[in-house]
Write a protein that holds these residues in place. Structure first.
Motif, PDB file in Angstrom:
ATOM      1  N   PRO A 146      32.978  24.750  19.127  1.00  0.00           N
ATOM      2  CA  PRO A 146      33.560  26.086  19.340  1.00  0.00           C
ATOM      3  C   PRO A 146      35.063  25.994  19.591  1.00  0.00           C
ATOM      4  N   LEU A 147      35.735  27.097  19.442  1.00  0.00           N
ATOM      5  CA  LEU A 147      37.175  27.187  19.699  1.00  0.00           C
ATOM      6  C   LEU A 147      37.520  26.639  21.082  1.00  0.00           C
ATOM      7  N   ALA A 148      36.699  26.946  22.076  1.00  0.00           N
ATOM      8  CA  ALA A 148      36.978  26.517  23.452  1.00  0.00           C
ATOM      9  C   ALA A 148      37.093  24.997  23.575  1.00  0.00           C
ATOM     10  N   PHE A 149      36.425  24.247  22.696  1.00  0.00           N
ATOM     11  CA  PHE A 149      36.450  22.785  22.763  1.00  0.00           C
ATOM     12  C   PHE A 149      37.841  22.233  22.477  1.00  0.00           C
ATOM     13  N   SER A 150      38.611  22.911  21.629  1.00  0.00           N
ATOM     14  CA  SER A 150      39.957  22.425  21.289  1.00  0.00           C
ATOM     15  C   SER A 150      41.047  23.372  21.781  1.00  0.00           C
ATOM     16  N   ARG A 151      40.713  24.184  22.757  1.00  0.00           N
ATOM     17  CA  ARG A 151      41.675  25.128  23.344  1.00  0.00           C
ATOM     18  C   ARG A 151      42.898  24.373  23.852  1.00  0.00           C
ATOM     19  N   GLY A 152      44.051  24.980  23.672  1.00  0.00           N
ATOM     20  CA  GLY A 152      45.261  24.393  24.213  1.00  0.00           C
ATOM     21  C   GLY A 152      46.203  23.884  23.143  1.00  0.00           C
ATOM     22  N   PRO A 153      47.286  23.254  23.594  1.00  0.00           N
ATOM     23  CA  PRO A 153      48.368  22.924  22.678  1.00  0.00           C
ATOM     24  C   PRO A 153      48.198  21.643  21.865  1.00  0.00           C
ATOM     25  N   GLN A 154      47.112  20.884  22.034  1.00  0.00           N
ATOM     26  CA  GLN A 154      47.009  19.607  21.341  1.00  0.00           C
ATOM     27  C   GLN A 154      45.666  19.410  20.640  1.00  0.00           C
ATOM     28  N   PRO A 155      45.236  20.353  19.809  1.00  0.00           N
ATOM     29  CA  PRO A 155      43.933  20.186  19.156  1.00  0.00           C
ATOM     30  C   PRO A 155      43.904  19.039  18.149  1.00  0.00           C
ATOM     31  N   ILE A 156      44.997  18.790  17.477  1.00  0.00           N
ATOM     32  CA  ILE A 156      45.019  17.688  16.503  1.00  0.00           C
ATOM     33  C   ILE A 156      44.957  16.352  17.240  1.00  0.00           C
ATOM     34  N   GLU A 157      45.713  16.228  18.313  1.00  0.00           N
ATOM     35  CA  GLU A 157      45.676  15.009  19.105  1.00  0.00           C
ATOM     36  C   GLU A 157      44.274  14.751  19.654  1.00  0.00           C
ATOM     37  N   LYS A 158      43.605  15.822  20.077  1.00  0.00           N
ATOM     38  CA  LYS A 158      42.246  15.673  20.602  1.00  0.00           C
ATOM     39  C   LYS A 158      41.299  15.204  19.500  1.00  0.00           C
ATOM     40  N   ALA A 159      41.421  15.791  18.323  1.00  0.00           N
ATOM     41  CA  ALA A 159      40.566  15.396  17.199  1.00  0.00           C
ATOM     42  C   ALA A 159      40.777  13.924  16.851  1.00  0.00           C
ATOM     43  N   LEU A 160      42.022  13.491  16.801  1.00  0.00           N
ATOM     44  CA  LEU A 160      42.308  12.087  16.486  1.00  0.00           C
ATOM     45  C   LEU A 160      41.785  11.159  17.575  1.00  0.00           C
ATOM     46  N   ALA A 161      41.939  11.548  18.829  1.00  0.00           N
ATOM     47  CA  ALA A 161      41.453  10.714  19.937  1.00  0.00           C
ATOM     48  C   ALA A 161      39.936  10.566  19.899  1.00  0.00           C
ATOM     49  N   LEU A 162      39.250  11.612  19.439  1.00  0.00           N
ATOM     50  CA  LEU A 162      37.786  11.554  19.339  1.00  0.00           C
ATOM     51  C   LEU A 162      37.321  10.861  18.068  1.00  0.00           C
ATOM     52  N   GLY A 163      38.255  10.590  17.159  1.00  0.00           N
ATOM     53  CA  GLY A 163      37.901   9.902  15.926  1.00  0.00           C
ATOM     54  C   GLY A 163      37.170  10.754  14.909  1.00  0.00           C
ATOM     55  N   VAL A 164      37.309  12.071  14.998  1.00  0.00           N
ATOM     56  CA  VAL A 164      36.632  12.934  14.031  1.00  0.00           C
ATOM     57  C   VAL A 164      37.365  12.851  12.691  1.00  0.00           C
ATOM     58  N   PRO A 165      36.648  12.999  11.594  1.00  0.00           N
ATOM     59  CA  PRO A 165      37.278  12.804  10.283  1.00  0.00           C
ATOM     60  C   PRO A 165      38.103  13.987   9.783  1.00  0.00           C
ATOM     61  N   SER A 166      37.951  15.165  10.405  1.00  0.00           N
ATOM     62  CA  SER A 166      38.644  16.341   9.875  1.00  0.00           C
ATOM     63  C   SER A 166      38.824  17.398  10.951  1.00  0.00           C
TER      64      SER A 166
END
Length: 123
Positions: free
Chosen positions: A45-65
Protein backbone atom coordinates in the motif's frame (compact mmCIF):
# COMPACT_ATOMS: atom_id res chain seq x y z
CA UNK A 1 4.46 30.34 -1.41
CA UNK A 2 1.07 31.05 0.11
CA UNK A 3 0.86 34.50 -1.48
CA UNK A 4 1.84 33.15 -4.90
CA UNK A 5 -0.65 30.29 -4.54
CA UNK A 6 -3.51 32.58 -3.56
CA UNK A 7 -2.69 35.03 -6.37
CA UNK A 8 -2.70 32.19 -8.92
CA UNK A 9 -6.09 30.90 -7.69
CA UNK A 10 -5.61 27.38 -9.09
CA UNK A 11 -8.53 25.05 -9.77
CA UNK A 12 -6.56 21.99 -8.67
CA UNK A 13 -3.18 20.83 -7.39
CA UNK A 14 -1.02 18.06 -8.85
CA UNK A 15 2.34 17.37 -7.20
CA UNK A 16 5.22 14.98 -7.69
CA UNK A 17 8.55 14.99 -5.89
CA UNK A 18 7.21 17.92 -3.86
CA UNK A 19 8.60 16.89 -0.49
CA UNK A 20 6.17 18.86 1.65
CA UNK A 21 2.77 18.33 3.16
CA UNK A 22 0.14 20.79 1.97
CA UNK A 23 -1.79 22.45 4.78
CA UNK A 24 -5.57 22.22 5.03
CA UNK A 25 -6.16 25.80 3.87
CA UNK A 26 -4.44 25.13 0.51
CA UNK A 27 -6.34 21.88 -0.01
CA UNK A 28 -9.59 23.61 0.91
CA UNK A 29 -8.83 26.45 -1.52
CA UNK A 30 -9.17 23.95 -4.39
CA UNK A 31 -12.06 22.04 -2.76
CA UNK A 32 -9.67 19.11 -2.14
CA UNK A 33 -9.04 18.67 -5.87
CA UNK A 34 -5.43 17.78 -5.06
CA UNK A 35 -3.45 14.77 -6.22
CA UNK A 36 0.08 13.50 -5.76
CA UNK A 37 2.18 11.13 -7.87
CA UNK A 38 4.39 8.98 -5.63
CA UNK A 39 6.68 5.96 -5.98
CA UNK A 40 5.42 2.79 -4.34
CA UNK A 41 6.61 -0.79 -4.03
CA UNK A 42 4.45 -3.14 -6.11
CA UNK A 43 2.09 -5.16 -3.95
CA UNK A 44 2.41 -2.77 -1.03
CA UNK A 45 0.00 0.00 0.00
CA UNK A 46 0.95 3.66 -0.35
CA UNK A 47 1.48 3.85 3.42
CA UNK A 48 4.38 1.37 3.15
CA UNK A 49 6.49 3.84 1.14
CA UNK A 50 5.11 7.05 2.64
CA UNK A 51 7.62 9.84 2.95
CA UNK A 52 10.46 11.40 1.04
CA UNK A 53 12.56 8.31 0.23
CA UNK A 54 10.43 5.62 -1.44
CA UNK A 55 13.08 4.75 -4.02
CA UNK A 56 15.76 4.41 -1.36
CA UNK A 57 13.43 2.16 0.64
CA UNK A 58 12.74 -0.03 -2.40
CA UNK A 59 16.46 -0.40 -3.12
CA UNK A 60 17.24 -1.18 0.53
CA UNK A 61 14.61 -3.93 0.49
CA UNK A 62 16.02 -5.32 -2.74
CA UNK A 63 12.74 -5.18 -4.64
CA UNK A 64 13.12 -5.41 -8.42
CA UNK A 65 10.80 -2.53 -9.34
CA UNK A 66 8.69 0.43 -8.28
CA UNK A 67 5.39 1.75 -9.51
CA UNK A 68 3.96 5.23 -9.64
CA UNK A 69 0.71 5.76 -7.80
CA UNK A 70 -1.68 8.66 -8.24
CA UNK A 71 -3.53 9.40 -5.01
CA UNK A 72 -5.83 12.09 -3.77
CA UNK A 73 -4.12 14.23 -1.19
CA UNK A 74 -5.26 14.69 2.37
CA UNK A 75 -3.85 16.68 5.24
CA UNK A 76 -1.60 13.72 6.12
CA UNK A 77 1.70 13.04 4.40
CA UNK A 78 1.36 10.73 1.35
CA UNK A 79 -2.14 9.71 2.35
CA UNK A 80 -5.48 9.61 0.61
CA UNK A 81 -7.26 7.17 -1.68
CA UNK A 82 -5.33 5.67 -4.55
CA UNK A 83 -6.68 6.59 -7.99
CA UNK A 84 -4.41 4.43 -10.14
CA UNK A 85 -1.05 2.67 -10.42
CA UNK A 86 1.39 2.42 -13.28
CA UNK A 87 3.12 -0.60 -14.66
CA UNK A 88 6.26 -1.53 -12.70
CA UNK A 89 9.51 0.23 -13.54
CA UNK A 90 12.62 -1.97 -13.12
CA UNK A 91 15.19 -0.74 -10.64
CA UNK A 92 18.91 -1.03 -11.30
CA UNK A 93 20.81 -3.56 -9.23
CA UNK A 94 23.17 -1.24 -7.38
CA UNK A 95 24.83 -1.11 -3.98
CA UNK A 96 24.58 2.66 -3.57
CA UNK A 97 22.13 5.15 -4.99
CA UNK A 98 24.01 8.03 -6.55
CA UNK A 99 22.77 11.09 -8.42
CA UNK A 100 23.14 9.47 -11.85
CA UNK A 101 21.03 6.45 -10.87
CA UNK A 102 18.42 8.65 -9.19
CA UNK A 103 18.16 10.75 -12.33
CA UNK A 104 17.78 7.61 -14.46
CA UNK A 105 15.00 6.31 -12.21
CA UNK A 106 13.21 9.67 -12.16
CA UNK A 107 13.47 10.00 -15.95
CA UNK A 108 12.05 6.49 -16.33
CA UNK A 109 9.18 6.90 -13.89
CA UNK A 110 8.14 10.45 -14.84
CA UNK A 111 6.29 9.37 -18.02
CA UNK A 112 4.46 6.72 -15.97
CA UNK A 113 3.24 9.38 -13.54
CA UNK A 114 2.26 11.71 -16.38
CA UNK A 115 0.24 8.91 -17.99
CA UNK A 116 -1.62 8.34 -14.71
CA UNK A 117 -2.52 12.03 -14.49
CA UNK A 118 -3.69 12.06 -18.10
CA UNK A 119 -5.72 8.87 -17.73
CA UNK A 120 -7.37 9.55 -14.38
CA UNK A 121 -7.79 13.28 -13.84
CA UNK A 122 -10.52 15.36 -15.41
CA UNK A 123 -9.52 18.02 -17.94
Amino acid sequence: FRRIFEAARPDAIVTSVFGQRLPQHLLAAVDYRAWNVHNVIPGQPLAFSRGPQPIEKALALGVPSVQMVLHQMSEEYDDGPEIGRSEPFPLPRIDRLDAAHMLMIQQGTAPLGAALVQAHLPG
